[in-house]
Design an enzyme around this catalytic site. Structure first.
Site, PDB file in Angstrom:
ATOM      1  N   GLU A 119       0.815  -1.221   0.000  1.00 51.54           N
ATOM      2  CA  GLU A 119       0.000   0.000   0.000  1.00 51.54           C
ATOM      3  C   GLU A 119       0.846   1.268   0.000  1.00 51.54           C
ATOM      4  OE1 GLU A 119      -3.715  -0.341   2.511  1.00 51.54           O
ATOM      5  OE2 GLU A 119      -2.553  -1.990   3.339  1.00 51.54           O
ATOM      6  N   SER A 179      -6.644  -2.477   1.788  1.00 43.82           N
ATOM      7  CA  SER A 179      -6.977  -1.840   0.506  1.00 43.82           C
ATOM      8  C   SER A 179      -7.495  -2.826  -0.537  1.00 43.82           C
ATOM      9  CB  SER A 179      -5.766  -1.080  -0.055  1.00 43.82           C
ATOM     10  OG  SER A 179      -5.450   0.005   0.770  1.00 43.82           O
ATOM     11  N   TYR A 206      -9.292   4.092  -4.822  1.00 46.40           N
ATOM     12  CA  TYR A 206      -8.325   5.190  -4.821  1.00 46.40           C
ATOM     13  C   TYR A 206      -8.174   5.949  -6.136  1.00 46.40           C
ATOM     14  CZ  TYR A 206      -7.067   2.908  -0.487  1.00 46.40           C
ATOM     15  OH  TYR A 206      -7.116   2.353   0.765  1.00 46.40           O
ATOM     16  N   ARG A 247     -11.025   2.991  11.958  1.00 44.23           N
ATOM     17  CA  ARG A 247     -12.216   2.932  11.102  1.00 44.23           C
ATOM     18  C   ARG A 247     -12.602   1.475  10.895  1.00 44.23           C
ATOM     19  NH1 ARG A 247     -10.606   3.483   5.894  1.00 44.23           N
ATOM     20  NH2 ARG A 247     -11.545   1.481   5.376  1.00 44.23           N
ATOM     21  N   ASP A 289     -14.958  -1.415   9.061  1.00 48.88           N
ATOM     22  CA  ASP A 289     -15.749  -1.707   7.863  1.00 48.88           C
ATOM     23  C   ASP A 289     -16.754  -2.800   8.200  1.00 48.88           C
ATOM     24  OD1 ASP A 289     -14.122   0.092   6.532  1.00 48.88           O
ATOM     25  OD2 ASP A 289     -12.771  -1.453   5.763  1.00 48.88           O
ATOM     26  N   GLU A 335     -13.513  -5.662   9.394  1.00 53.17           N
ATOM     27  CA  GLU A 335     -12.146  -5.388   9.827  1.00 53.17           C
ATOM     28  C   GLU A 335     -12.050  -4.033  10.498  1.00 53.17           C
ATOM     29  OE1 GLU A 335      -9.220  -4.105   6.672  1.00 53.17           O
ATOM     30  OE2 GLU A 335     -10.743  -4.991   5.368  1.00 53.17           O
ATOM     31  N   ASN A 387      -9.414  -0.795  10.762  1.00 51.74           N
ATOM     32  CA  ASN A 387      -8.226  -0.121  10.227  1.00 51.74           C
ATOM     33  C   ASN A 387      -7.686   0.817  11.301  1.00 51.74           C
ATOM     34  OD1 ASN A 387      -8.540  -0.821   7.157  1.00 51.74           O
ATOM     35  ND2 ASN A 387     -10.553  -0.184   7.854  1.00 51.74           N
ATOM     36  N   GLY A 395      -6.802   5.575   5.734  1.00 51.23           N
ATOM     37  CA  GLY A 395      -6.358   6.439   4.644  1.00 51.23           C
ATOM     38  C   GLY A 395      -6.741   7.894   4.877  1.00 51.23           C
TER      39      GLY A 395
END
Length: 325
Positions: free
Chosen positions: A21, A153, A223, A262, A264, A278, A280, A284
């Site tokens: 990443e 990602s 992205y 964060r 998901d 998951e 994070n 990002g």
């Protein structure tokens, strides 16, 4: 002189790194760097794949904003090095970062805490032969998701529709991680929810609904295109949004996360039940990223968000008053 100079000191924005990443991390890091400088903070770019972390101390850095993603960035390794250097850093500590980076370990913690997460099968390197792989759909049903447990990602992820795809999906995932995670596919809506803070004072930001073309919320769409649509405010019923925020806060605290993160999730279409996918711990911060979008809906600008996260920088092992140095 900036209002922050005496309080914050010289800041390194860690970006780039050596993970899959790297490209996204460089975009995140540049955004954070510009935001901090716009608030008068003495911030500098620092790429750990090009420079030794020991230079941070030699050059007088007093805090690090971790804008690294993936391995050697959000898996506890950089956090451990910064603990040894005694330089406070943003985001979760060593253990929480390490556990959250491993989706299998994360799911074990959440399951032990009674939090909803899709059923899964973990395939260690010696369990990836064809005979074993072909039995996975019998356990999880079809379609199912195959992914590397320690990448982010959407790298190396396959949605498997039939038995014949399983072996290729496992081989793709194994290119990024020796272990392979096979996960029940939850048919429904994808959402994400950021958290700021630590412990009892942690609070969830507004939920974001993710509307990807044909459900393809992959690396390219995340992205590099504008094909994915995001809704924030989410437009979900208020009770649903509150329940998602409650589960996300519980999942964040159960892993021992701090600073920011964060989660998901998927909302199952059949009964509107949310499932955690998951966490994070180094989200990002690019122009397409979701934490800034959610913060904006809560009245927090990108620049203010960066400063807030930076001010939360800390160490796992802060010296207690009266303790020997």
């Amino acid at each position: 002189m900036s209002q922050f100079d005496s309080k914050i000191g010289k800041v390194a924005v860690l970006m780039g790194g050596a993970s899959a990443e790297r490209e996204v991390s460089l975009m995140s890091g540049q955004g954070v760097l510009q935001a901090l400088r716009s608030r008068g903070i003495d911030a500098h770019a620092f790429d750990p794949s090009l420079r030794d972390l020991g230079e941070l101390r030699k050059e007088g850095f007093e805090r690090c904003f971790i804008a690294l993603h993936g391995r050697h960035g959000e898996d506890g390794t950089v956090q451990g090095a910064l603990e040894l250097l005694g330089i406070p850093y943003t985001g979760s500590g060593v253990m929480a970062s390490s556990v959250a980076m491993d989706k299998v370990m994360t799911k074990r913690v959440w399951s032990a805490e009674g939090l909803p997460t899709p059923k899964y099968v973990w395939l260690a390197p010696d369990q990836q032969e064809r005979v074993r792989v072909r039995t996975v759909p019998d356990e999880l049903g079809l379609p199912l998701i195959v992914k590397p447990p320690r990448e982010g990602s959407s790298i190396g992820v396959t949605k498997v529709m039939g038995y014949s795809q399983m072996q290729d999906a496992v081989q793709l995932s194994a290119r990024y991680d020796p272990d392979v995670l096979c996960e029940e596919f939850i048919e429904g809506e994808e959402v994400t929810c950021p958290v700021l803070g630590e412990g009892a004072s942690a609070h969830a930001l507004p939920v974001i609904r993710i509307l990807a073309p044909e459900g393809a919320y992959d690396y390219q769409n995340k992205y590099f295109t504008d094909d994915v649509k995001y809704q924030c405010p989410s437009g979900l019923p208020e009770a649903e949004e509150r329940e998602i925020q409650r589960i996300v806060l519980a999942s964040y605290r159960s892993l021992g996360c701090r600073g920011w993160g964060r989660a998901d999730l998927m909302i199952r279409a059949s009964d509107r039940k949310p499932f955690l996918l998951e966490m994070n711990t180094s989200p990002g911060m690019t122009s397409h990223s979701l934490v800034p979008m959610s913060a904006r809906a809560a009245g927090i600008s990108y620049e203010e968000l960066c400063v807030r996260v930076l001010l939360s920088a800390s160490l796992d092992h802060r010296l207690l008053p009266g303790a020997p140095a």
